[in-house]
Scaffold this motif. Structure first.
Motif, PDB file in Angstrom:
ATOM      1  N   SER A   1      -0.877  10.801   3.569  1.00  0.00           N
ATOM      2  CA  SER A   1       0.160  10.223   2.705  1.00  0.00           C
ATOM      3  C   SER A   1       1.487  10.103   3.448  1.00  0.00           C
ATOM      4  O   SER A   1       2.165   9.069   3.383  1.00  0.00           O
ATOM      5  CB  SER A   1       0.317  11.114   1.463  1.00  0.00           C
ATOM      6  OG  SER A   1       1.337  10.655   0.634  1.00  0.00           O
ATOM      7  N   HIS A   2       1.853  11.151   4.174  1.00  0.00           N
ATOM      8  CA  HIS A   2       3.138  11.138   4.889  1.00  0.00           C
ATOM      9  C   HIS A   2       3.084  10.304   6.164  1.00  0.00           C
ATOM     10  O   HIS A   2       3.844   9.354   6.328  1.00  0.00           O
ATOM     11  CB  HIS A   2       3.579  12.574   5.219  1.00  0.00           C
ATOM     12  CG  HIS A   2       4.770  12.599   6.115  1.00  0.00           C
ATOM     13  ND1 HIS A   2       6.011  12.155   5.696  1.00  0.00           N
ATOM     14  CD2 HIS A   2       4.914  12.969   7.418  1.00  0.00           C
ATOM     15  CE1 HIS A   2       6.874  12.270   6.705  1.00  0.00           C
ATOM     16  NE2 HIS A   2       6.238  12.750   7.752  1.00  0.00           N
TER      17      HIS A   2
ATOM     18  N   ILE B   1       0.825  -1.219   0.000  1.00  0.00           N
ATOM     19  CA  ILE B   1       0.000   0.000   0.000  1.00  0.00           C
ATOM     20  C   ILE B   1       0.854   1.262   0.000  1.00  0.00           C
ATOM     21  O   ILE B   1       0.466   2.298  -0.535  1.00  0.00           O
ATOM     22  CB  ILE B   1      -1.000  -0.032   1.190  1.00  0.00           C
ATOM     23  CG1 ILE B   1      -1.974   1.158   1.140  1.00  0.00           C
ATOM     24  CG2 ILE B   1      -0.297  -0.092   2.542  1.00  0.00           C
ATOM     25  CD1 ILE B   1      -3.117   1.083   2.152  1.00  0.00           C
ATOM     26  N   GLN B   2       2.057   1.168   0.592  1.00  0.00           N
ATOM     27  CA  GLN B   2       2.914   2.354   0.660  1.00  0.00           C
ATOM     28  C   GLN B   2       3.531   2.639  -0.711  1.00  0.00           C
ATOM     29  O   GLN B   2       4.105   1.734  -1.322  1.00  0.00           O
ATOM     30  CB  GLN B   2       4.058   2.158   1.668  1.00  0.00           C
ATOM     31  CG  GLN B   2       3.619   2.038   3.114  1.00  0.00           C
ATOM     32  CD  GLN B   2       3.239   0.614   3.494  1.00  0.00           C
ATOM     33  OE1 GLN B   2       3.286  -0.302   2.672  1.00  0.00           O
ATOM     34  NE2 GLN B   2       2.823   0.433   4.744  1.00  0.00           N
ATOM     35  N   PRO B   3       3.453   3.889  -1.188  1.00  0.00           N
ATOM     36  CA  PRO B   3       4.066   4.203  -2.487  1.00  0.00           C
ATOM     37  C   PRO B   3       5.574   3.919  -2.466  1.00  0.00           C
ATOM     38  O   PRO B   3       6.289   4.388  -1.585  1.00  0.00           O
ATOM     39  CB  PRO B   3       3.797   5.705  -2.652  1.00  0.00           C
ATOM     40  CG  PRO B   3       2.606   5.970  -1.798  1.00  0.00           C
ATOM     41  CD  PRO B   3       2.745   5.052  -0.619  1.00  0.00           C
ATOM     42  N   SER B   4       6.048   3.114  -3.422  1.00  0.00           N
ATOM     43  CA  SER B   4       7.419   2.607  -3.344  1.00  0.00           C
ATOM     44  C   SER B   4       8.486   3.682  -3.520  1.00  0.00           C
ATOM     45  O   SER B   4       9.604   3.523  -3.057  1.00  0.00           O
ATOM     46  CB  SER B   4       7.623   1.489  -4.369  1.00  0.00           C
ATOM     47  OG  SER B   4       7.424   2.007  -5.674  1.00  0.00           O
TER      48      SER B   4
ATOM     49  N   ARG C   1       8.036   6.735  -2.377  1.00  0.00           N
ATOM     50  CA  ARG C   1       7.783   7.662  -1.243  1.00  0.00           C
ATOM     51  C   ARG C   1       7.482   9.088  -1.735  1.00  0.00           C
ATOM     52  O   ARG C   1       7.923  10.064  -1.147  1.00  0.00           O
ATOM     53  CB  ARG C   1       8.949   7.638  -0.259  1.00  0.00           C
ATOM     54  CG  ARG C   1       9.260   6.252   0.274  1.00  0.00           C
ATOM     55  CD  ARG C   1      10.285   6.299   1.385  1.00  0.00           C
ATOM     56  NE  ARG C   1       9.789   7.009   2.578  1.00  0.00           N
ATOM     57  CZ  ARG C   1      10.572   7.387   3.588  1.00  0.00           C
ATOM     58  NH1 ARG C   1      11.868   7.157   3.543  1.00  0.00           N
ATOM     59  NH2 ARG C   1      10.038   8.007   4.623  1.00  0.00           N
TER      60      ARG C   1
ATOM     61  N   HIS D   1       1.581   8.616  -4.656  1.00  0.00           N
ATOM     62  CA  HIS D   1       0.213   9.118  -4.541  1.00  0.00           C
ATOM     63  C   HIS D   1       0.047  10.264  -5.530  1.00  0.00           C
ATOM     64  O   HIS D   1       0.948  11.088  -5.684  1.00  0.00           O
ATOM     65  CB  HIS D   1      -0.050   9.660  -3.125  1.00  0.00           C
ATOM     66  CG  HIS D   1      -0.233   8.588  -2.107  1.00  0.00           C
ATOM     67  ND1 HIS D   1       0.234   8.687  -0.816  1.00  0.00           N
ATOM     68  CD2 HIS D   1      -0.845   7.379  -2.202  1.00  0.00           C
ATOM     69  CE1 HIS D   1      -0.111   7.585  -0.155  1.00  0.00           C
ATOM     70  NE2 HIS D   1      -0.749   6.777  -0.975  1.00  0.00           N
TER      71      HIS D   1
ATOM     72  N   LEU E   1       1.358   6.587   5.352  1.00  0.00           N
ATOM     73  CA  LEU E   1       1.792   5.771   4.208  1.00  0.00           C
ATOM     74  C   LEU E   1       3.211   6.100   3.746  1.00  0.00           C
ATOM     75  O   LEU E   1       3.638   5.691   2.664  1.00  0.00           O
ATOM     76  CB  LEU E   1       0.765   5.905   3.075  1.00  0.00           C
ATOM     77  CG  LEU E   1      -0.596   5.298   3.468  1.00  0.00           C
ATOM     78  CD1 LEU E   1      -1.698   5.737   2.528  1.00  0.00           C
ATOM     79  CD2 LEU E   1      -0.517   3.780   3.529  1.00  0.00           C
ATOM     80  N   ASN E   2       3.941   6.862   4.597  1.00  0.00           N
ATOM     81  CA  ASN E   2       5.402   6.949   4.506  1.00  0.00           C
ATOM     82  C   ASN E   2       5.977   7.740   3.332  1.00  0.00           C
ATOM     83  O   ASN E   2       7.137   7.561   2.974  1.00  0.00           O
ATOM     84  CB  ASN E   2       5.983   5.513   4.502  1.00  0.00           C
ATOM     85  CG  ASN E   2       7.412   5.479   4.982  1.00  0.00           C
ATOM     86  OD1 ASN E   2       7.773   6.253   5.874  1.00  0.00           O
ATOM     87  ND2 ASN E   2       8.233   4.615   4.410  1.00  0.00           N
ATOM     88  N   THR E   3       5.220   8.619   2.700  1.00  0.00           N
ATOM     89  CA  THR E   3       5.827   9.429   1.632  1.00  0.00           C
ATOM     90  C   THR E   3       6.614  10.587   2.265  1.00  0.00           C
ATOM     91  O   THR E   3       6.326  11.031   3.376  1.00  0.00           O
ATOM     92  CB  THR E   3       4.768  10.015   0.673  1.00  0.00           C
ATOM     93  OG1 THR E   3       3.855  10.826   1.411  1.00  0.00           O
ATOM     94  CG2 THR E   3       4.000   8.908  -0.038  1.00  0.00           C
ATOM     95  N   ASN E   4       7.649  11.023   1.569  1.00  0.00           N
ATOM     96  CA  ASN E   4       8.453  12.134   2.096  1.00  0.00           C
ATOM     97  C   ASN E   4       8.923  13.129   1.025  1.00  0.00           C
ATOM     98  O   ASN E   4       9.665  14.050   1.323  1.00  0.00           O
ATOM     99  CB  ASN E   4       9.655  11.612   2.904  1.00  0.00           C
ATOM    100  CG  ASN E   4      10.631  10.840   2.054  1.00  0.00           C
ATOM    101  OD1 ASN E   4      10.437  10.691   0.846  1.00  0.00           O
ATOM    102  ND2 ASN E   4      11.685  10.342   2.668  1.00  0.00           N
TER     103      ASN E   4
END
Ligand SMILES: [Zn+2]
Length: 219
Positions: free
Chosen positions: A83-84, A33-36, A38, A63, A87-90
């Motif tokens: 998202s951040h 589920i986490q965008p690879s 990020r 995302h 789901l770990n985007t940065n």
């Protein structure tokens, strides 16, 4: 400094603008589920933007949040926080574009037209080339349409210095809103980065907006 995902997407964009295909279509199989990569992208809904194609994004990598203008609205901030933090985007990428419809009206004009002002109805009809049909009613929502700041211009006007500056203003306003939000960290190990771009719908190329800088004048 290590190359960021954004830098890599900018290289993909050069390939895209030269007619090459980077985004692979087709179902890629099971993915997390986490965008690879990020990455979270905020872009305009304009039909001429294929965000996955123009950045060379693959399914599962980022995302993509879209709305009229690619504006950092309350709802875009909501999405970016989820998202951040969940789901770990940065890395955040903002994309505005040339010939954007948000350059061609103001919030007051559209509201007055919807509420039944004949002068506004006439102007909006001329601007869009369609018969503008007023509702003749007021409403408290949406609170804002977020049309871009600055002097109005005809719909789908070619790019010039003035409208490019108006796009830059709004990209910077979005960057500032993100960078100063209490729930989006910009320092420390959990920090997010933000970069803003203007996409040229005629050439297919992305250009970076310098930040900080002017965010618009009432003229
Ligand atoms: Zn647009």
């Amino acid at each position: 400094m290590a190359k960021s995902n954004t830098d890599e997407f900018l290289q993909n964009n050069q390939q895209y603008a030269s007619g090459q295909v980077v985004h692979k279509a087709g179902h890629p199989g099971k993915q997390p589920i986490q965008p690879s990569r990020r990455v979270a992208v905020v872009a305009c809904m304009d039909a001429r933007l294929d965000v996955e194609d123009l950045l060379g994004l693959q399914t599962g990598e980022a995302h993509i949040i879209r709305n009229a203008g690619g504006v950092v609205t309350e709802d875009a901030i909501r999405c970016l926080i989820i998202s951040h933090h969940l789901l770990n985007t940065n890395e955040i990428i903002l994309i505005h574009h040339t010939r954007c419809g948000m350059l061609a009206f103001t919030d007051d004009l559209l509201k007055a037209g919807l509420e039944g002002d004949p002068a506004a109805e006439k102007l909006l009809g001329q601007a869009t080339g369609r018969n503008f049909v007023s509702a003749g009613k007021a409403s408290t929502s949406p609170v804002a349409f977020h049309a871009f700041r600055g002097q109005l211009e005809p719909l789908d006007s070619p790019r010039d210095g003035k409208n490019t500056e108006r796009l830059e203003w709004d990209v910077r306003r979005g960057m500032s809103a993100i960078l100063n939000h209490p729930w989006l960290p910009t320092i420390g190990a959990d920090a997010v980065t933000v970069r803003g771009f203007i996409y040229d719908v005629d050439t297919g190329k992305l250009e970076e907006v310098k930040y900080p800088g002017p965010m618009g004048s009432i003229g």
